[in-house]
Design a protein around this motif. Structure first.
Motif, PDB file in Angstrom:
ATOM      1  N   LYS A 156       0.831  -1.203   0.000  1.00  0.00           N
ATOM      2  CA  LYS A 156       0.000   0.000   0.000  1.00  0.00           C
ATOM      3  C   LYS A 156       0.868   1.256   0.000  1.00  0.00           C
ATOM      4  CE  LYS A 156      -4.011   2.011   2.367  1.00  0.00           C
ATOM      5  NZ  LYS A 156      -4.904   1.910   3.554  1.00  0.00           N
ATOM      6  N   ARG A 157       1.902   1.293   0.835  1.00  0.00           N
ATOM      7  CA  ARG A 157       2.766   2.460   0.887  1.00  0.00           C
ATOM      8  C   ARG A 157       3.491   2.651  -0.437  1.00  0.00           C
ATOM      9  NH1 ARG A 157       6.858   4.381   5.620  1.00  0.00           N
ATOM     10  NH2 ARG A 157       4.847   4.508   6.654  1.00  0.00           N
ATOM     11  N   LYS A 158       3.964   1.569  -1.028  1.00  0.00           N
ATOM     12  CA  LYS A 158       4.683   1.660  -2.303  1.00  0.00           C
ATOM     13  C   LYS A 158       3.808   2.310  -3.366  1.00  0.00           C
ATOM     14  CE  LYS A 158       7.051  -1.253  -5.741  1.00  0.00           C
ATOM     15  NZ  LYS A 158       6.105  -1.044  -6.869  1.00  0.00           N
ATOM     16  N   LEU A 159       2.549   1.947  -3.419  1.00  0.00           N
ATOM     17  CA  LEU A 159       1.663   2.538  -4.412  1.00  0.00           C
ATOM     18  C   LEU A 159       1.408   4.009  -4.118  1.00  0.00           C
ATOM     19  CD1 LEU A 159      -1.325   0.900  -6.143  1.00  0.00           C
ATOM     20  CD2 LEU A 159      -1.569   3.227  -5.288  1.00  0.00           C
ATOM     21  N   LEU A 160       1.213   4.352  -2.863  1.00  0.00           N
ATOM     22  CA  LEU A 160       0.970   5.748  -2.513  1.00  0.00           C
ATOM     23  C   LEU A 160       2.190   6.612  -2.819  1.00  0.00           C
ATOM     24  CD1 LEU A 160      -0.943   5.246   0.853  1.00  0.00           C
ATOM     25  CD2 LEU A 160      -1.879   6.271  -1.236  1.00  0.00           C
ATOM     26  N   GLU A 161       3.378   6.084  -2.620  1.00  0.00           N
ATOM     27  CA  GLU A 161       4.597   6.832  -2.906  1.00  0.00           C
ATOM     28  C   GLU A 161       4.839   7.007  -4.399  1.00  0.00           C
ATOM     29  OE1 GLU A 161       7.413   5.636   0.933  1.00  0.00           O
ATOM     30  OE2 GLU A 161       7.565   4.512  -0.934  1.00  0.00           O
ATOM     31  N   ASP A 162       4.256   6.144  -5.204  1.00  0.00           N
ATOM     32  CA  ASP A 162       4.580   6.079  -6.624  1.00  0.00           C
ATOM     33  C   ASP A 162       4.282   7.359  -7.377  1.00  0.00           C
ATOM     34  OD1 ASP A 162       5.101   4.239  -9.146  1.00  0.00           O
ATOM     35  OD2 ASP A 162       3.251   5.361  -9.554  1.00  0.00           O
ATOM     36  N   SER A 163       3.171   8.005  -7.104  1.00  0.00           N
ATOM     37  CA  SER A 163       2.747   9.152  -7.904  1.00  0.00           C
ATOM     38  C   SER A 163       2.076  10.210  -7.040  1.00  0.00           C
ATOM     39  CB  SER A 163       1.765   8.705  -9.006  1.00  0.00           C
ATOM     40  OG  SER A 163       2.379   7.817  -9.918  1.00  0.00           O
ATOM     41  N   GLU A 164       1.922  11.367  -7.630  1.00  0.00           N
ATOM     42  CA  GLU A 164       1.222  12.461  -6.970  1.00  0.00           C
ATOM     43  C   GLU A 164      -0.283  12.287  -7.191  1.00  0.00           C
ATOM     44  OE1 GLU A 164       1.001  17.214  -7.668  1.00  0.00           O
ATOM     45  OE2 GLU A 164       3.015  16.333  -7.701  1.00  0.00           O
ATOM     46  N   TRP A 165      -0.862  11.327  -6.456  1.00  0.00           N
ATOM     47  CA  TRP A 165      -2.256  10.953  -6.669  1.00  0.00           C
ATOM     48  C   TRP A 165      -3.196  12.084  -6.244  1.00  0.00           C
ATOM     49  CZ3 TRP A 165      -2.044   6.894  -9.603  1.00  0.00           C
ATOM     50  CH2 TRP A 165      -1.074   5.907  -9.391  1.00  0.00           C
ATOM     51  N   ARG A 166      -4.068  12.496  -7.143  1.00  0.00           N
ATOM     52  CA  ARG A 166      -5.014  13.565  -6.810  1.00  0.00           C
ATOM     53  C   ARG A 166      -5.945  13.162  -5.672  1.00  0.00           C
ATOM     54  NH1 ARG A 166      -8.413  14.946 -11.676  1.00  0.00           N
ATOM     55  NH2 ARG A 166      -8.289  12.699 -12.002  1.00  0.00           N
ATOM     56  N   TRP A 167      -6.343  11.895  -5.653  1.00  0.00           N
ATOM     57  CA  TRP A 167      -7.306  11.404  -4.672  1.00  0.00           C
ATOM     58  C   TRP A 167      -6.695  11.185  -3.288  1.00  0.00           C
ATOM     59  CZ3 TRP A 167      -5.219   6.711  -3.465  1.00  0.00           C
ATOM     60  CH2 TRP A 167      -4.454   6.076  -4.470  1.00  0.00           C
ATOM     61  N   ALA A 168      -5.379  11.349  -3.181  1.00  0.00           N
ATOM     62  CA  ALA A 168      -4.721  11.208  -1.873  1.00  0.00           C
ATOM     63  C   ALA A 168      -3.885  12.440  -1.542  1.00  0.00           C
ATOM     64  CB  ALA A 168      -3.845   9.960  -1.854  1.00  0.00           C
ATOM     65  N   THR A 169      -4.171  13.545  -2.209  1.00  0.00           N
ATOM     66  CA  THR A 169      -3.407  14.765  -2.008  1.00  0.00           C
ATOM     67  C   THR A 169      -3.963  15.577  -0.841  1.00  0.00           C
ATOM     68  OG1 THR A 169      -2.725  14.946  -4.329  1.00  0.00           O
ATOM     69  CG2 THR A 169      -2.739  16.967  -3.046  1.00  0.00           C
ATOM     70  N   ALA A 170      -3.059  16.037   0.008  1.00  0.00           N
ATOM     71  CA  ALA A 170      -3.439  16.878   1.144  1.00  0.00           C
ATOM     72  C   ALA A 170      -2.527  18.101   1.172  1.00  0.00           C
ATOM     73  CB  ALA A 170      -3.330  16.109   2.454  1.00  0.00           C
ATOM     74  N   ARG A 171      -2.999  19.143   1.828  1.00  0.00           N
ATOM     75  CA  ARG A 171      -2.221  20.364   2.001  1.00  0.00           C
ATOM     76  C   ARG A 171      -2.231  20.758   3.468  1.00  0.00           C
ATOM     77  NH1 ARG A 171      -4.250  20.703  -3.057  1.00  0.00           N
ATOM     78  NH2 ARG A 171      -2.994  21.771  -4.651  1.00  0.00           N
ATOM     79  N   GLN A 172      -1.097  21.210   3.947  1.00  0.00           N
ATOM     80  CA  GLN A 172      -1.040  21.666   5.335  1.00  0.00           C
ATOM     81  C   GLN A 172       0.008  22.761   5.472  1.00  0.00           C
ATOM     82  OE1 GLN A 172      -1.144  18.661   8.451  1.00  0.00           O
ATOM     83  NE2 GLN A 172       0.338  19.826   9.659  1.00  0.00           N
TER      84      GLN A 172
END
Length: 211
Positions: free
Chosen positions: A44-60
């Motif tokens: 799961k982490r490998k996939l999340l790290e792979d790209s700048e996914w719009r559906w998992a993007t956060a701002r802080q």
């Protein structure tokens, strides 16, 4: 049928490698659940790290770390606690929008002084970090779930009693699904002209750039 939980992703992967016995919890005491626990978080982490996914993007907006310094950088800020890894930090916003051809703000993600988290170093006084965070699979697009399930299946094929060719087939399909997820992630992106940004330019080759 839509997938709404990690258990459902695990059962999908187990089915791909021919394991008829599904699981009801990742914590249950079964051969299948133990195998899933060994590889699920990494996949799961490998996939999340792979790209700048719009559906998992956060701002802080980041908070300054009092007393912390890094040579060559003006500011040290605490990274968000939900930042999965340094590779999940994408870029810094400083009032402008990132667009093709526009330089992004130089920054680096480093270990904090205590060694239990990350800091973000830059020359921006009040930066906002854009990053990928972990989100429930219920919020993932179906093609990304497929990519995760097939990658998980390829990993499970190495530890469960299945034929070697099954694992090879799962790995090949996982790569294909990942490419489809990347392509889908670009759909709907539109160029925009950003306002002028205010940040210090002119760093050397030691600068880290995030895309």
């Amino acid at each position: 049928m839509s997938v709404s939980s990690d258990v459902e992703v695990a059962n999908q992967a187990l089915g791909y490698v021919g394991q008829r016995a599904g699981i009801t919890s990742l914590l249950e005491d079964s051969t299948e659940a133990r195998a899933v626990r060994n590889v699920y978080a990494t996949a799961k982490r490998k996939l999340l790290e792979d790209s700048e996914w719009r559906w998992a993007t956060a701002r802080q907006q980041l908070a300054l770390v009092s007393g912390a310094t890094r040579q060559g950088w003006a500011y040290v800020h605490a990274a968000p606690s939900s930042l999965l890894s340094a590779d999940c930090a994408r870029y810094i916003e400083d009032g402008g929008r990132p667009t093709p051809g526009r330089e992004r703000v130089p920054f680096r993600v480093e270990l904090n002084d205590v060694g239990n988290g990350f800091v973000v170093v830059s020359d921006v006084e009040r930066p906002t970090l854009v990053f990928t965070r972990d989100v429930p699979v219920a919020l993932w697009p179906s093609v990304a779930i497929d990519a995760l399930a097939f990658d998980l299946a390829a990993r499970l094929a190495l530890v469960l009693p299945v034929k070697p060719q099954v694992g090879l087939a799962m790995a090949s399909t996982a790569r294909q699904k990942l490419m489809e997820a990347r392509a889908g992630n670009l759909t709907g992106d539109e160029d925009d002209q950003p306002p002028d940004a205010e940040w210090v330019r002119g760093r050397g080759l030691r600068t880290t750039w995030r895309r």
